[in-house]
Motif scaffolding. Structure first.
Motif, mmCIF file in Angstrom:
data_model
loop_
_atom_site.group_PDB
_atom_site.id
_atom_site.type_symbol
_atom_site.label_atom_id
_atom_site.label_comp_id
_atom_site.label_asym_id
_atom_site.label_seq_id
_atom_site.Cartn_x
_atom_site.Cartn_y
_atom_site.Cartn_z
ATOM 1 N N SER A 187 47.210 30.820 22.128
ATOM 2 C CA SER A 187 48.225 29.809 21.820
ATOM 3 C C SER A 187 49.573 30.485 21.556
ATOM 4 O O SER A 187 49.662 31.708 21.509
ATOM 5 N N ASP A 188 50.639 29.699 21.364
ATOM 6 C CA ASP A 188 51.951 30.277 21.067
ATOM 7 C C ASP A 188 52.759 29.324 20.183
ATOM 8 O O ASP A 188 52.314 28.220 19.869
ATOM 9 N N ARG A 189 53.951 29.766 19.809
ATOM 10 C CA ARG A 189 54.794 29.015 18.878
ATOM 11 C C ARG A 189 55.163 27.635 19.438
ATOM 12 O O ARG A 189 55.210 26.660 18.702
ATOM 13 N N ALA A 190 55.427 27.566 20.737
ATOM 14 C CA ALA A 190 55.836 26.292 21.347
ATOM 15 C C ALA A 190 54.710 25.266 21.260
ATOM 16 O O ALA A 190 54.930 24.092 20.938
ATOM 17 N N THR A 191 53.476 25.719 21.531
ATOM 18 C CA THR A 191 52.298 24.835 21.437
ATOM 19 C C THR A 191 52.136 24.338 20.008
ATOM 20 O O THR A 191 51.936 23.146 19.750
ATOM 21 N N PHE A 192 52.236 25.272 19.076
ATOM 22 C CA PHE A 192 52.110 24.955 17.651
ATOM 23 C C PHE A 192 53.125 23.880 17.246
ATOM 24 O O PHE A 192 52.777 22.875 16.624
#
Length: 536
Positions: A301-306
């Protein structure tokens, strides 16, 4: 940086060979080197001893600087830099390179021998600082600090931990720090655990106090709320682990020491990922993952998904400084979870405390600097009340005003855009990785939002009193840590993900410990113990 020991070692060796060749090549005419040291003793008459301007007539000093993409393309067009040049009579030729290529570029110019007066915001590793400091390529700042840097010296006197963490085994200070004001709890207790208050109310639950209650809340959320995700965070659980350290009794000296803390039984340093407490933390997280209470794809996962998931209103719990900083309005519905305990009635303790010495790798001066006193004084300006405020907020009137003793950004800075975008023409702090002094009075990031500040205040009663800053090492020690330490870190990252997802069964714990030993854990620990003993 490559994680493979051979390439790292080879790069170090060839870098060292090139650098010593460069040193030999310049031996015939070492006037430049002598100049810098001589200029510290006997500065040019153009340089003033104190007050402003720093130089009577304009001088230029060349840097190599890493430019975060969130800052202006030309820093000399930024209003705060223009105002400082006017004030000091020092023009900085920043030598901007994109942040992601800065390390390569720095290594290249160092090995070619054709390097600038200073490296700024390029994240020089402590091993490189030790090596190039010992060689005299990086200038020891001890005398300059004493005679020409009163602002930074005052901060070090107020907080001896800063001087301690900046000083290398040879007794020298080669770099200037990034300092978090000790009272700026939003930054120092940055990572916290959050739950949805409205969901807790809906389930008739109190804010969780134990790991079991937290798990029960996650189960209830995932099973009751349509599409709900249990526990997540912006960096593959990296912001969540520290929030659990206290519950499982690891990282008892704060987070700056990496994976090193003090063994409560022996008083020696230990590598805490091989302790029982850490194994139990892995078991706990594996339990959550296997019940679907942590997203299946958390490790990709990544910051944008979060941010997207949180803004959609489907995240039950997260590790982050302040949900409101990422999720907008939905983020206001979260309540901070106090430090969890394993059993009811245990005393909660907060281990996720960051050192006030945030980093030491963003400014070094080289033996090519013609104006060391002027540069030291320019650098010291940013550690004054006025300079630090300017660095983060820009010039008064251009981007902020004082209202009832508070610094308020002008409406046009924040209207319809992020603070970072609004400040781009006025300031260069965006993207982090700067030497400077950060306090909540003039810092405008997520960590200073009311939600982050209030929740950090709530952690204060539980915070450990003693916090380490990162250790410094000799060039020889740094060589080993650059190879063995890097391999250990890489393997730990893989194993941790494996334990949590179940791809590496916890029954393989013995093999995990043996693998770390075979990479060189005892040598790694010996160096950490030596560094700890030196500091004592």
């Amino acid at each position: 940086m490559s994680h493979h020991p051979f390439t790292r070692r080879a790069a170090l060796a060839s870098g060292a060979a090139l650098a010593s060749a460069a040193v030999l090549a310049s031996c015939g005419d070492d006037s430049e080197e002598i100049d810098t040291l001589d200029q510290i003793e006997n500065p040019d008459e153009n340089i003033t001893p104190e007050g402003m301007p720093i130089a009577n007539e304009l001088i230029t000093i060349d840097f190599l600087s890493a430019r975060p993409s969130t800052t202006a393309e030309d820093w000399n067009e930024v209003s705060v830099i223009q105002a400082t040049e006017e004030l000091t009579n020092v023009h900085i030729d920043f030598g901007l390179v994109p942040q992601d290529g800065a390390t390569e570029r720095r290594n290249l110019v160092l090995s070619s021998g054709d390097y600038p007066s200073a490296f700024y915001r390029t994240g020089v590793g402590t091993g490189d600082i030790a090596t190039y400091g010992e060689r005299g390529t990086f200038i020891a700042l001890n005398d300059l600090l004493e005679k020409h840097m009163p602002n930074l010296t005052a901060l070090m006197e107020k907080s001896p931990q800063i001087r301690e963490g900046l000083t290398f085994p040879d007794g020298n200070i080669y770099s200037t720090p990034q300092i978090y004001d000790p009272s700026f709890l939003g930054l120092r207790y940055m990572f916290k655990l959050w739950a949805r208050q409205d969901w807790l109310d809906q389930f008739g639950m109190a804010v969780p106090e134990t790991t079991e209650e937290f798990e029960a809340y996650l189960e209830e959320s995932v099973n009751t709320i349509d599409g709900a995700i249990g526990l997540t965070d912006p960096v593959n659980l990296g912001e969540t682990y520290p929030t659990l350290y206290g519950a499982f009794g690891v990282a008892n000296q704060g987070t700056a020491g990496g994976q090193i803390d003090l063994d409560p039984d022996t008083g020696k340093v230990r590598y805490f990922p091989i302790t029982d407490g850490y194994r139990e933390m892995m078991e706990y997280l594996n339990g959550l993952y296997s019940k679907g209470l942590i997203p299946a794809d958390i490790f990709s996962s990544d910051r944008a998904t979060f941010t997207a998931q949180g803004s959609e209103g489907i995240v039950a719990a997260c590790g982050t400084p302040a949900p409101a900083g990422y999720f907008g309005e939905v983020g206001e519905k979260y309540v901070v979870v106090p430090p969890l305990t394993r059993n009811a009635g245990e005393t909660p303790v907060w281990h996720a405390v960051r050192s006030e010495l945030a980093s030491i790798c963003h400014f070094v001066m080289t033996d090519r600097c013609e104006h060391p006193v002027a540069l030291a004084r320019w650098m010291d300006y940013w550690y004054s009340e006025e300079g630090a405020r300017q660095f983060f907020l820009g010039n008064q009137g251009d981007s902020w005003e004082e209202v009832d003793g508070e610094y308020k950004l002008l409406p046009e800075i924040t209207e319809g855009q992020s603070v970072d975008d609004g400040l781009k023409p006025h300031s260069i702090f965006m993207g982090g990785s700067y030497p400077g002094w950060v306090t909540e009075r003039w810092f405008g990031g997520v960590e200073s939002m009311p939600q982050a500040m209030e929740s950090s205040k709530a952690m204060e009663p539980y915070a450990i009193p003693e916090v380490w800053s990162a250790f410094t090492f000799t060039p020889e020690e740094s060589d080993v840590l650059g190879t063995v330490g890097t391999e250990i870190g890489k393997y730990l990252g893989e194993a941790r993900a494996g334990f949590i997802t179940g791809q590496l069964p916890l029954s393989e714990w013995g093999t995990f410990v043996e693998t770390l030993e075979s990479i060189g854990l005892s040598e790694f620990l010996e160096i950490q113990q030596t560094a700890y003993d030196r500091r004592q």
